[in-house]
Scaffold this active site. Structure first.
Site, short mmCIF file in Angstrom:
data_model
loop_
_atom_site.label_atom_id
_atom_site.label_comp_id
_atom_site.label_asym_id
_atom_site.label_seq_id
_atom_site.Cartn_x
_atom_site.Cartn_y
_atom_site.Cartn_z
N GLY A 51 47.03 -56.80 -47.98
CA GLY A 51 46.94 -55.40 -48.38
C GLY A 51 45.47 -55.10 -48.59
O GLY A 51 44.62 -55.41 -47.75
N GLU A 52 45.17 -54.55 -49.74
CA GLU A 52 43.77 -54.24 -50.07
C GLU A 52 43.43 -55.03 -51.34
O GLU A 52 43.96 -54.74 -52.42
CB GLU A 52 43.63 -52.73 -50.26
N SER A 53 42.53 -55.99 -51.19
CA SER A 53 42.34 -56.95 -52.29
C SER A 53 41.77 -56.31 -53.56
O SER A 53 42.13 -56.72 -54.67
CB SER A 53 41.44 -58.10 -51.84
N CYS A 83 45.76 -63.32 -46.57
CA CYS A 83 44.79 -62.26 -46.30
C CYS A 83 44.21 -61.70 -47.61
O CYS A 83 43.47 -62.40 -48.29
CB CYS A 83 45.42 -61.21 -45.41
N ARG A 110 35.12 -61.48 -47.02
CA ARG A 110 36.05 -60.43 -46.62
C ARG A 110 35.67 -59.79 -45.29
O ARG A 110 34.51 -59.83 -44.89
CB ARG A 110 36.06 -59.32 -47.68
N ILE A 138 44.29 -59.10 -39.53
CA ILE A 138 44.05 -57.66 -39.73
C ILE A 138 42.95 -57.50 -40.77
O ILE A 138 43.16 -57.77 -41.95
CB ILE A 138 45.34 -56.95 -40.22
N ARG A 139 41.80 -57.08 -40.34
CA ARG A 139 40.62 -57.00 -41.25
C ARG A 139 40.58 -58.25 -42.14
O ARG A 139 40.46 -58.17 -43.35
CB ARG A 139 40.65 -55.74 -42.09
N HIS A 175 48.43 -63.25 -41.24
CA HIS A 175 49.70 -62.71 -41.75
C HIS A 175 50.89 -63.34 -41.04
O HIS A 175 51.41 -62.75 -40.09
CB HIS A 175 49.76 -61.20 -41.46
N GLU A 177 53.85 -63.30 -41.99
CA GLU A 177 55.05 -62.50 -42.27
C GLU A 177 55.30 -61.42 -41.22
O GLU A 177 56.38 -60.85 -41.17
CB GLU A 177 54.97 -61.89 -43.68
N1 GLN Z 1 40.36 -56.36 -45.67
C1 GLN Z 1 41.33 -56.45 -46.73
C2 GLN Z 1 40.66 -56.73 -48.08
O1 GLN Z 1 39.53 -57.08 -48.15
C3 GLN Z 1 42.37 -57.51 -46.45
C4 GLN Z 1 43.20 -57.12 -45.25
C5 GLN Z 1 44.58 -57.65 -45.24
O2 GLN Z 1 45.13 -58.12 -46.25
N2 GLN Z 1 45.18 -57.56 -44.09
O3 GLN Z 1 41.33 -56.58 -49.05
#
Ligand code: GLN
Length: 194
Positions: A51-53, A83, A110, A138-139, A175, A177
């Site tokens: 998600g977004e850390s 992630c 990150r 993903i990112r 990921h 999942e």
């Molecule tokens: N780029 C996101 C972060 O720094 C992590 C991306 C992800 O969990 N797919 O939180």
């Protein structure tokens, strides 16, 4: 298929927790979402999803999760960060934010591969899993440095570390999942049983 008596919790503050629950359900693993610290009490393993850390860590702080998670880890609970989850469990980040929980002795960077449009898939080896697994990035973060107690489970072809384990703490940049493969979830359930 894993038949298991362990119960896995998926931290459901932000991110793709529902996808983890769906894989665990398919594997017939007893699982639950975790939204409050007292819901950690009857689980044996915790997944911190992608998600977004910074958001996830802000919510971990707001709901006072960190102390409870550390207490449960000291009593044998396993933790898997995927992630953004990996970012949250690292010892250290190369970025100033968020302040990670220091559950695994590794430094993480990150957004290593660039922006959302630079997301990609790769078939990678994972120590302890026989077949190659499809990994979705993903990112994604990467692991920069590990201490000698940390086992490197997975690397990209260029040597970049994307899967690590220390005792019962597991971290993956990617990921599993959303990849269609259940192998890393099975690996985590087995780690939880140890
Ligand atoms: N780029 C996101 C972060 O720094 C992590 C991306 C992800 O969990 N797919 O939180």
């Amino acid at each position: 298929m894993v038949k298991s008596k362990v119960k896995i919790g998926v931290l459901a503050l932000q991110g793709d927790f529902a996808e983890h629950i769906s894989v665990l359900d398919n594997l017939n693993v007893n699982c639950t979402i975790v939204k409050k610290p007292n819901e950690l009490s009857d689980i044996n393993g915790l997944i911190i999803p992608g998600g977004e850390s910074t958001t996830i860590k802000k919510l971990i702080d707001r709901y006072d999760f960190e102390g409870e998670i550390k207490e449960k880890v000291s009593l044998g609970m396993s933790v898997w960060g995927t992630c953004a989850g990996l970012i949250c469990i690292a010892k250290k980040l190369t970025e100033p934010e968020p302040i990670p929980m220091n559950l695994i002795n590794a430094e993480v960077s990150r957004n290593w591969f660039g922006r959302q449009v630079d997301s990609f898939e790769s078939d990678i080896n994972f120590s302890g899993i026989e077949e190659k697994i499809k990994a979705v990035f993903i990112r994604a973060p990467i692991v920069n440095k590990v201490s000698k107690n940390v086992e490197v489970l997975s690397k990209l072809n260029d040597g970049t570390i994307v899967g690590i384990k220390e005792n019962k703490i597991l971290g993956t940049s990617f990921h599993p999942e959303i990849s269609g493969s259940t192998k890393v979830h099975e690996y985590f359930v087995n780690l939880t049983k140890e």
